[in-house]
Design an enzyme around this catalytic site. Structure first.
Site, PDB file in Angstrom:
ATOM      1  CD  GLU A 147      -2.677  -1.314  -0.110  1.00 21.93           C
ATOM      2  OE1 GLU A 147      -3.138  -0.057  -0.497  1.00 21.93           O
ATOM      3  OE2 GLU A 147      -3.248  -2.222  -0.547  1.00 21.93           O
TER       4      GLU A 147
ATOM      5  CD1 TRP B 125      -9.940  12.229  -5.513  1.00 27.27           C
ATOM      6  CD2 TRP B 125     -11.872  11.980  -6.629  1.00 27.27           C
ATOM      7  NE1 TRP B 125     -10.836  12.569  -4.678  1.00 27.27           N
ATOM      8  CE2 TRP B 125     -12.122  12.320  -5.197  1.00 27.27           C
ATOM      9  CE3 TRP B 125     -13.061  11.658  -7.419  1.00 27.27           C
ATOM     10  CZ2 TRP B 125     -13.383  12.229  -4.893  1.00 27.27           C
ATOM     11  CZ3 TRP B 125     -14.066  11.624  -6.620  1.00 27.27           C
ATOM     12  CH2 TRP B 125     -14.696  12.067  -5.627  1.00 27.27           C
TER      13      TRP B 125
ATOM     14  CD1 TRP C  94     -15.147  14.338 -17.643  1.00 26.65           C
ATOM     15  CD2 TRP C  94     -15.767  12.955 -16.411  1.00 26.65           C
ATOM     16  NE1 TRP C  94     -14.428  13.481 -17.454  1.00 26.65           N
ATOM     17  CE2 TRP C  94     -14.737  12.330 -16.746  1.00 26.65           C
ATOM     18  CE3 TRP C  94     -16.794  12.039 -15.544  1.00 26.65           C
ATOM     19  CZ2 TRP C  94     -14.003  11.102 -16.462  1.00 26.65           C
ATOM     20  CZ3 TRP C  94     -15.894  10.915 -15.082  1.00 26.65           C
ATOM     21  CH2 TRP C  94     -14.970  10.447 -15.665  1.00 26.65           C
TER      22      TRP C  94
ATOM     23  CG  ASN D 119      -8.303   2.760   0.092  1.00 25.94           C
ATOM     24  OD1 ASN D 119      -7.912   3.944  -0.398  1.00 25.94           O
ATOM     25  ND2 ASN D 119      -8.059   1.382  -0.333  1.00 25.94           N
TER      26      ASN D 119
ATOM     27  CD1 TRP E 185     -11.728  12.814 -13.698  1.00 26.58           C
ATOM     28  CD2 TRP E 185     -10.519  13.833 -12.389  1.00 26.58           C
ATOM     29  NE1 TRP E 185     -10.664  13.139 -14.490  1.00 26.58           N
ATOM     30  CE2 TRP E 185      -9.800  13.861 -13.456  1.00 26.58           C
ATOM     31  CE3 TRP E 185      -9.573  14.373 -11.132  1.00 26.58           C
ATOM     32  CZ2 TRP E 185      -8.523  14.639 -13.772  1.00 26.58           C
ATOM     33  CZ3 TRP E 185      -8.745  15.091 -11.351  1.00 26.58           C
ATOM     34  CH2 TRP E 185      -7.996  15.201 -12.746  1.00 26.58           C
TER      35      TRP E 185
ATOM     36  CD1 TRP F  30      -1.358  -0.049  -4.284  1.00 24.13           C
ATOM     37  CD2 TRP F  30      -1.950   1.468  -5.745  1.00 24.13           C
ATOM     38  NE1 TRP F  30      -1.782  -0.619  -5.077  1.00 24.13           N
ATOM     39  CE2 TRP F  30      -2.162   0.153  -6.281  1.00 24.13           C
ATOM     40  CE3 TRP F  30      -1.840   2.487  -6.848  1.00 24.13           C
ATOM     41  CZ2 TRP F  30      -2.758  -0.196  -7.562  1.00 24.13           C
ATOM     42  CZ3 TRP F  30      -2.639   2.120  -8.065  1.00 24.13           C
ATOM     43  CH2 TRP F  30      -2.780   0.812  -8.324  1.00 24.13           C
TER      44      TRP F  30
HETATM   45  P1  FAD Z   1      -3.162   2.082   5.436  1.00 20.91           P
HETATM   46  O1  FAD Z   1      -4.143   1.178   4.827  1.00 20.91           O
HETATM   47  O2  FAD Z   1      -2.692   1.959   6.806  1.00 20.91           O
HETATM   48  O3  FAD Z   1      -1.963   2.337   4.530  1.00 20.91           O
HETATM   49  C1  FAD Z   1      -0.506   2.893   4.798  1.00 20.91           C
HETATM   50  C2  FAD Z   1      -0.243   4.018   3.695  1.00 20.91           C
HETATM   51  O4  FAD Z   1      -0.178   3.483   2.555  1.00 20.91           O
HETATM   52  C3  FAD Z   1      -1.044   4.996   3.730  1.00 20.91           C
HETATM   53  O5  FAD Z   1      -0.735   5.906   4.908  1.00 20.91           O
HETATM   54  C4  FAD Z   1      -0.459   5.676   2.517  1.00 20.91           C
HETATM   55  O6  FAD Z   1       0.410   6.366   2.721  1.00 20.91           O
HETATM   56  C5  FAD Z   1      -0.532   4.471   1.711  1.00 20.91           C
HETATM   57  N1  FAD Z   1      -1.527   4.211   0.849  1.00 20.91           N
HETATM   58  C6  FAD Z   1      -2.632   3.260   1.184  1.00 20.91           C
HETATM   59  N2  FAD Z   1      -3.521   3.158   0.117  1.00 20.91           N
HETATM   60  C7  FAD Z   1      -3.108   3.846  -0.459  1.00 20.91           C
HETATM   61  C8  FAD Z   1      -3.713   4.478  -2.056  1.00 20.91           C
HETATM   62  N3  FAD Z   1      -4.891   3.671  -2.559  1.00 20.91           N
HETATM   63  N4  FAD Z   1      -2.744   5.131  -2.926  1.00 20.91           N
HETATM   64  C9  FAD Z   1      -1.836   5.815  -2.307  1.00 20.91           C
HETATM   65  N5  FAD Z   1      -1.372   5.321  -0.917  1.00 20.91           N
HETATM   66  C10 FAD Z   1      -1.984   4.652  -0.447  1.00 20.91           C
HETATM   67  N6  FAD Z   1      -4.094   8.868   0.287  1.00 20.91           N
HETATM   68  C11 FAD Z   1      -3.515  10.072   0.727  1.00 20.91           C
HETATM   69  O7  FAD Z   1      -2.287   9.818   1.268  1.00 20.91           O
HETATM   70  N7  FAD Z   1      -3.707  11.138   0.280  1.00 20.91           N
HETATM   71  C12 FAD Z   1      -4.722  11.433  -0.268  1.00 20.91           C
HETATM   72  O8  FAD Z   1      -5.096  12.726  -0.594  1.00 20.91           O
HETATM   73  C13 FAD Z   1      -5.591  10.327  -0.790  1.00 20.91           C
HETATM   74  N8  FAD Z   1      -6.607  10.687  -1.368  1.00 20.91           N
HETATM   75  C14 FAD Z   1      -7.446   9.789  -1.875  1.00 20.91           C
HETATM   76  C15 FAD Z   1      -8.560   9.759  -2.648  1.00 20.91           C
HETATM   77  C16 FAD Z   1      -9.415   8.786  -3.236  1.00 20.91           C
HETATM   78  C17 FAD Z   1     -10.520   9.024  -4.115  1.00 20.91           C
HETATM   79  C18 FAD Z   1      -8.952   7.452  -2.861  1.00 20.91           C
HETATM   80  C19 FAD Z   1      -9.790   6.334  -3.163  1.00 20.91           C
HETATM   81  C20 FAD Z   1      -7.964   7.217  -1.936  1.00 20.91           C
HETATM   82  C21 FAD Z   1      -7.105   8.341  -1.442  1.00 20.91           C
HETATM   83  N9  FAD Z   1      -6.096   8.029  -0.762  1.00 20.91           N
HETATM   84  C22 FAD Z   1      -5.184   9.212  -0.579  1.00 20.91           C
HETATM   85  C23 FAD Z   1      -5.456   6.749  -0.653  1.00 20.91           C
HETATM   86  C24 FAD Z   1      -5.923   6.055   0.659  1.00 20.91           C
HETATM   87  O9  FAD Z   1      -7.224   6.057   0.878  1.00 20.91           O
HETATM   88  C25 FAD Z   1      -5.428   6.493   1.909  1.00 20.91           C
HETATM   89  O10 FAD Z   1      -3.939   6.421   1.783  1.00 20.91           O
HETATM   90  C26 FAD Z   1      -5.478   5.734   3.240  1.00 20.91           C
HETATM   91  O11 FAD Z   1      -7.040   5.550   3.350  1.00 20.91           O
HETATM   92  C27 FAD Z   1      -5.025   6.181   4.411  1.00 20.91           C
HETATM   93  O12 FAD Z   1      -5.298   5.689   5.574  1.00 20.91           O
HETATM   94  P2  FAD Z   1      -4.482   4.853   6.360  1.00 20.91           P
HETATM   95  O13 FAD Z   1      -2.986   5.482   6.411  1.00 20.91           O
HETATM   96  O14 FAD Z   1      -4.926   4.151   7.574  1.00 20.91           O
HETATM   97  O15 FAD Z   1      -3.887   3.656   5.388  1.00 20.91           O
END
Ligand code: FAD
Length: 445
Positions: free
Chosen positions: A272, A380, A303, A339, A357, A275
Site C-alpha cells: 500500500e 481520483w 462529465w 480507503n 472527478w 501505491w
Molecule cells: P493504510 O491502509 O494503513 O496504508 C498505509 C499507507 O499506504 C497510507 O498511509 C498511505 O500512505 C499508503 N496508501 C494506502 N492506500 C493508498 C492508495 N490507494 N494510494 C496511495 N497510497 C496509499 N491517500 C493519501 O495519502 N492522500 C490522499 O490525498 C488520498 N486521496 C484519496 C482519494 C481517493 C478518491 C481514494 C480512493 C484514495 C485516496 N487516498 C489518499 C488513498 C488511501 O485512501 C489513504 O492513503 C488511506 O485511506 C489512508 O489510511 P491509512 O494511513 O490508515 O492507510
C-alpha cells in the site's frame, strides 16, 4: 569561522531521518532551521482547510522538539525565490540544504539551487520522503512505469536507505526574526469546524511514531481485513503527508520485531505504501495530474460540471445512500475516510452522478488531512478510469453491495448515520449506472 547553514523544511516536519538536517550538522557551523510558508510560487497548490489545520499543529510540535534540543525554528512567509535569498543575505549563510520534493514545485528548487550556487553557496538536496526516487525506477526502455505491479516489483527490490537517527542536540543559529505562527491564521476561527480533527489527531513526529508502534503491535495482525471500514488501518497517511515519519522508517519497522500474525501482513501493508510511491512517480512524470486526464481518451467524456444540489448533498453526506453518507460524514468530522469508502464515494460522484472527478478531488483536497499533490488526484483518476493502471470504467461500485460485503453488520454505517434516519436516495443506482455506461460507450465509439 564557517558561515551558517540553512535547512529548509518543507513537507518533512521531523528531526529523525532528515538527511538535509544531517548535512547541515555535519558542517559544524551555526544552523538556521527555516520553515517557509509559500502559497505564491507557481507550481504550489495552496493548502485546503484541513491540511492548514494540520500544518499549524505540526509546526508547533516541530518547533517544540527543536527547542528541547537547543535550537529554534524560524518561520517566514512568501515566495521562496525571494524569501530564501533574502535570508541567505541576512544571515551570511554559506550553505543551504533541503530534502527533495517531486511536484511541479521542484522547478522552484532547481532555479534556487542554480542561483544560490552561482552566488558561491554550497547547496544540496537529498532523497528523504520516498522509498525510491521516481527516476530510479523505470522500465527496461527507461520509461516511467504505467502499471503498478511491475513498478512495485522493481521498486521493492532496490536497496533501501537506512533511516537516520534524530540529533540529540541542535546548535543555536544566528538571531533572526521569525513570524508568529498564529499570524498565518492556519486554524479555522469563525466557524471553528476543527473539533472533530482535534478529537481524532495529534499531529507531530512523536505521535506519528507512537501510531506506527501501535499499528505494528496491534492492528497489523488484522490488516488482511483492511477493506472493512470498521477494522483499523495504520492511520499514518497525514503523518506521511507532512513528512513527520518517512517510508524508510516504516520499511525498517516492518522488517523488525513483529508477531507471526502481523508478519504475514507486512508485505501487503508495504505494497500500500507502494501505491503512494507509484502515485508520486506518476506525478513526477505528469506534473498536471490534478487538472488533466492521465489518459487523454477521457478528455471527450461527457462529465457534468454542475456543482448544484446533488454535489452539495454528496458533500454533506445526504445522498440517501447509507455507505456514501457515512463516508462523507466521516470525512467532514475527522479529515479522513477509510480507503474502501473513499473508492465508493468517489465512484458514486463520478459514475452515478456523472460529475467530473475534479469536483470531487477539489472537495477532498479541502477536507482531507492527508490530501497531497500525488495521491489525491492519482486516486481520483484511478476511480474515474482516467488514471494510471485505473479501475476499468465499467466497474461501477454498487454502494449497497459494498456495504453488505464490507460492513455486513452495519457497524461503520451506524457510527455516522443514525438508524432512524431515512433519506430518499437522490438517484436510482441502477438507472444511473446504465447512464454512466452509455456515457462511456460514447467515448469508446
Ligand atoms: P493504510 O491502509 O494503513 O496504508 C498505509 C499507507 O499506504 C497510507 O498511509 C498511505 O500512505 C499508503 N496508501 C494506502 N492506500 C493508498 C492508495 N490507494 N494510494 C496511495 N497510497 C496509499 N491517500 C493519501 O495519502 N492522500 C490522499 O490525498 C488520498 N486521496 C484519496 C482519494 C481517493 C478518491 C481514494 C480512493 C484514495 C485516496 N487516498 C489518499 C488513498 C488511501 O485512501 C489513504 O492513503 C488511506 O485511506 C489512508 O489510511 P491509512 O494511513 O490508515 O492507510
Amino acid at each position: 569561522m564557517t558561515g551558517p547553514s540553512i535547512v529548509w523544511f518543507r513537507d518533512d516536519l521531523r528531526l529523525g531521518d532528515h538527511p538535509a538536517l544531517r548535512a547541515a550538522l555535519d558542517r559544524d557551523a551555526p544552523v538556521v532551521l527555516l520553515y517557509l510558508f509559500d502559497e505564491e510560487s507557481p507550481g504550489i497548490r495552496p493548502l485546503g482547510g484541513a491540511t492548514r489545520w494540520w500544518l499549524h499543529h505540526s509546526l508547533t510540535a516541530l518547533a517544540a522538539s527543536i527547542e528541547e534540543r537547543g535550537g529554534r525554528l524560524v518561520l517566514r512567509r512568501g515566495a521562496a525565490d525571494e524569501v530564501l535569498p533574502a535570508l541567505v543575505a541576512e544571515t551570511g549563510a554559506e550553505a543551504v540544504f533541503w530534502n527533495r520534493r517531486y511536484s511541479a514545485a521542484r522547478e522552484i528548487d532547481a532555479r534556487l539551487k542554480a542561483r544560490l550556487r552561482d552566488g558561491g553557496l554550497e547547496v544540496a538536496s537529498f532523497a528523504a520522503n520516498l522509498l525510491v526516487e521516481p527516476w530510479e525506477v523505470t522500465t527496461d526502455a527507461g520509461e516511467p512505469y504505467k502499471v503498478f505491479t511491475p513498478f512495485w516489483r522493481a521498486a521493492r527490490e532496490r536497496d533501501m536507505r537506512d533511516p537516520l537517527p534524530a540529533p540529540r542536540t541542535l546548535p543555536a543559529g544566528p538571531e533572526v526574526p521569525s513570524d508568529a505562527l498564529d499570524d498565518w491564521e492556519l486554524l479555522p476561527i469563525r466557524p471553528d469546524w476543527a473539533e472533530g480533527l482535534r478529537e481524532t489527531w495529534e499531529p507531530g513526529e512523536g505521535s506519528a511514531h507512537r501510531r506506527l508502534e501501535h499499528f505494528a503491535d496491534h492492528d497489523l495482525a488484522d490488516y488482511h481485513r483492511r477493506d472493512e471500514p470498521s477494522v483499523g488501518t495504520s492511520g499514518l497517511s497525514p503523518h506521511l503527508r507532512f513528512g513527520e515519519i518517512t517510508p524508510a522508517q516504516i520499511w525498517r519497522r516492518m522488517h523488525g520485531d513483529l508477531s507471526p500474525a502481523a508478519r504475514k501482513n507486512a508485505a501487503k501493508f508495504l505494497s500500500e505504501l507502494g501505491w503512494r510511491e507509484f502515485n508520486w512517480s506518476i506525478l513526477y512524470a505528469n506534473p498536471d495530474l490534478a487538472t488533466k486526464n492521465y489518459r487523454p481518451q477521457f478528455d471527450a467524456f461527457p462529465w457534468s460540471w454542475d456543482r448544484g444540489a446533488e454535489v452539495r448533498a454528496w458533500q454533506r453526506g445526504e445522498t440517501g445512500i447509507p455507505l456514501v453518507d457515512a463516508g462523507m460524514r466521516e470525512l467532514w468530522r475527522t479529515g479522513v475516510m477509510h480507503n474502501r469508502v473513499r473508492m465508493v464515494t468517489a465512484s458514486f460522484l463520478v459514475k452515478n452522478l456523472l460529475r467530473h472527478w475534479r469536483i470531487g478531488e477539489e472537495w477532498f483536497w479541502d477536507t482531507l488531512v492527508d490530501a497531497d499533490d500525488a495521491n489525491n488526484p492519482g486516486n481520483w483518476q484511478w476511480v474515474a478510469g482516467s488514471g494510471a493502471d485505473a479501475a476499468p470504467y465499467f466497474r461501477v461500485f454498487n454502494p449497497e453491495l459494498q456495504a453488505k460485503k464490507f460492513d455486513p453488520h452495519g457497524h461503520y454505517i451506524r457510527q455516522w448515520v443514525p438508524a432512524e434516519e431515512l433519506l430518499a436516495p437522490i438517484v436510482d443506482l441502477a438507472d444511473s449506472r446504465r447512464e454512466a455506461l452509455d456515457a462511456y460507450a460514447s467515448i469508446r465509439r
